[in-house]
Design a protein around this motif. Sequence first.
Motif, PDB file in Angstrom:
ATOM      1  N   VAL A  56      30.370  41.856  45.117  1.00 23.84           N
ATOM      2  CA  VAL A  56      30.109  40.928  44.001  1.00 23.84           C
ATOM      3  C   VAL A  56      28.747  41.266  43.387  1.00 23.84           C
ATOM      4  O   VAL A  56      28.615  41.439  42.169  1.00 23.84           O
ATOM      5  N   GLY A  57      27.731  41.389  44.250  1.00 25.54           N
ATOM      6  CA  GLY A  57      26.376  41.683  43.773  1.00 25.54           C
ATOM      7  C   GLY A  57      26.299  43.010  43.027  1.00 25.54           C
ATOM      8  O   GLY A  57      25.725  43.087  41.941  1.00 25.54           O
ATOM      9  N   LEU A  58      26.919  44.050  43.613  1.00 24.97           N
ATOM     10  CA  LEU A  58      26.848  45.381  42.995  1.00 24.97           C
ATOM     11  C   LEU A  58      27.556  45.388  41.639  1.00 24.97           C
ATOM     12  O   LEU A  58      27.064  45.969  40.673  1.00 24.97           O
ATOM     13  N   ASN A  59      28.719  44.713  41.575  1.00 22.98           N
ATOM     14  CA  ASN A  59      29.446  44.669  40.295  1.00 22.98           C
ATOM     15  C   ASN A  59      28.678  43.886  39.242  1.00 22.98           C
ATOM     16  O   ASN A  59      28.638  44.279  38.071  1.00 22.98           O
ATOM     17  N   GLN A  60      28.053  42.791  39.652  1.00 24.73           N
ATOM     18  CA  GLN A  60      27.271  42.011  38.686  1.00 24.73           C
ATOM     19  C   GLN A  60      26.050  42.801  38.221  1.00 24.73           C
ATOM     20  O   GLN A  60      25.727  42.818  37.042  1.00 24.73           O
ATOM     21  N   ALA A  61      25.407  43.493  39.153  1.00 25.81           N
ATOM     22  CA  ALA A  61      24.235  44.300  38.784  1.00 25.81           C
ATOM     23  C   ALA A  61      24.618  45.406  37.806  1.00 25.81           C
ATOM     24  O   ALA A  61      23.812  45.820  36.972  1.00 25.81           O
ATOM     25  N   ASP A  62      25.884  45.858  37.908  1.00 35.69           N
ATOM     26  CA  ASP A  62      26.356  46.945  37.047  1.00 35.69           C
ATOM     27  C   ASP A  62      27.020  46.409  35.775  1.00 35.69           C
ATOM     28  O   ASP A  62      27.637  47.164  35.021  1.00 35.69           O
ATOM     29  N   ASP A  63      26.927  45.085  35.534  1.00 33.23           N
ATOM     30  CA  ASP A  63      27.518  44.426  34.368  1.00 33.23           C
ATOM     31  C   ASP A  63      29.046  44.535  34.298  1.00 33.23           C
ATOM     32  O   ASP A  63      29.629  44.484  33.225  1.00 33.23           O
ATOM     33  N   ASN A  64      29.701  44.696  35.453  1.00 26.74           N
ATOM     34  CA  ASN A  64      31.175  44.691  35.489  1.00 26.74           C
ATOM     35  C   ASN A  64      31.642  43.246  35.588  1.00 26.74           C
ATOM     36  O   ASN A  64      30.989  42.439  36.255  1.00 26.74           O
ATOM     37  N   THR A  65      32.765  42.929  34.923  1.00 24.37           N
ATOM     38  CA  THR A  65      33.261  41.554  35.050  1.00 24.37           C
ATOM     39  C   THR A  65      33.937  41.385  36.408  1.00 24.37           C
ATOM     40  O   THR A  65      34.744  42.221  36.815  1.00 24.37           O
ATOM     41  N   VAL A  66      33.581  40.306  37.080  1.00 25.45           N
ATOM     42  CA  VAL A  66      34.187  39.995  38.382  1.00 25.45           C
ATOM     43  C   VAL A  66      35.029  38.745  38.175  1.00 25.45           C
ATOM     44  O   VAL A  66      34.585  37.791  37.536  1.00 25.45           O
ATOM     45  N   ASN A  67      36.283  38.777  38.676  1.00 24.46           N
ATOM     46  CA  ASN A  67      37.169  37.613  38.555  1.00 24.46           C
ATOM     47  C   ASN A  67      36.733  36.573  39.598  1.00 24.46           C
ATOM     48  O   ASN A  67      37.130  36.624  40.758  1.00 24.46           O
ATOM     49  N   ASN A  68      35.921  35.602  39.139  1.00 22.08           N
ATOM     50  CA  ASN A  68      35.319  34.658  40.086  1.00 22.08           C
ATOM     51  C   ASN A  68      36.341  33.762  40.775  1.00 22.08           C
ATOM     52  O   ASN A  68      36.148  33.375  41.926  1.00 22.08           O
ATOM     53  N   ILE A  69      37.443  33.441  40.059  1.00 22.72           N
ATOM     54  CA  ILE A  69      38.449  32.559  40.680  1.00 22.72           C
ATOM     55  C   ILE A  69      39.160  33.324  41.807  1.00 22.72           C
ATOM     56  O   ILE A  69      39.317  32.816  42.916  1.00 22.72           O
ATOM     57  N   LYS A  70      39.528  34.570  41.502  1.00 23.71           N
ATOM     58  CA  LYS A  70      40.194  35.402  42.528  1.00 23.71           C
ATOM     59  C   LYS A  70      39.274  35.594  43.744  1.00 23.71           C
ATOM     60  O   LYS A  70      39.700  35.419  44.891  1.00 23.71           O
ATOM     61  N   ILE A  71      38.011  35.909  43.480  1.00 27.70           N
ATOM     62  CA  ILE A  71      37.059  36.122  44.581  1.00 27.70           C
ATOM     63  C   ILE A  71      36.882  34.823  45.380  1.00 27.70           C
ATOM     64  O   ILE A  71      36.834  34.832  46.605  1.00 27.70           O
ATOM     65  N   GLY A  72      36.830  33.694  44.649  1.00 24.02           N
ATOM     66  CA  GLY A  72      36.672  32.388  45.305  1.00 24.02           C
ATOM     67  C   GLY A  72      37.839  32.091  46.229  1.00 24.02           C
ATOM     68  O   GLY A  72      37.650  31.595  47.351  1.00 24.02           O
TER      69      GLY A  72
END
Length: 117
Positions: A56-72
């Motif tokens: 999650v951290g690496l993707n956010q740092a790289d400005d990639n969209t992370v599906n927060n509901i799926k991750i949650g």
Amino acid sequence: MDVLIHFFVGLHIIGIAALLGGFLTQMSAIKQGNARFNKAMLHGALTMLVTGIALVGLNQADDNTVNNIKIGVKLAVLIVVLGIVYVKRDEETAEKGLFAAVGGLTMANIFIAVLWT
Ligand code: HEM
């Protein structure tokens, strides 16, 4: 950064291999009623948590969209699995239903990861 993210996806997959593999080694023991939660399952679940948070951290740092509901959802399911495996880690035999639930939730998480796009 891409290489680092892919490296962590690799570690994430090693984690699920340990968690699911640990479960699958107990299949015949489940039938005999003497399956137990093992270290591969505990360490695999912990690896999933640590590498998942890192991803999650690496993707956010790289400005990639992370599906927060799926991750949650994946996180919530994993917390239940990890909680059960941790609390029951020293018991000689696991209750059949609880053990099967951990395997079922683990497999559900795999399909959530690959089918939820
Ligand atoms: C047993 C539980 C889990 C399983 C089976 C699982 C499975 C997977 C798989 C197969 C991938 C690669 C395919 C994909 O990109 O979707 C992946 C990627 C990823 N996982 Fe997990 N995961 C689990 C738990 C978690 C947790 C708890 C987190 C976060 C706290 C997490 C965060 C991520 C992230 C950020 C990625 C890469 C970004 C993305 O494409 O969505 N995972 N996971």
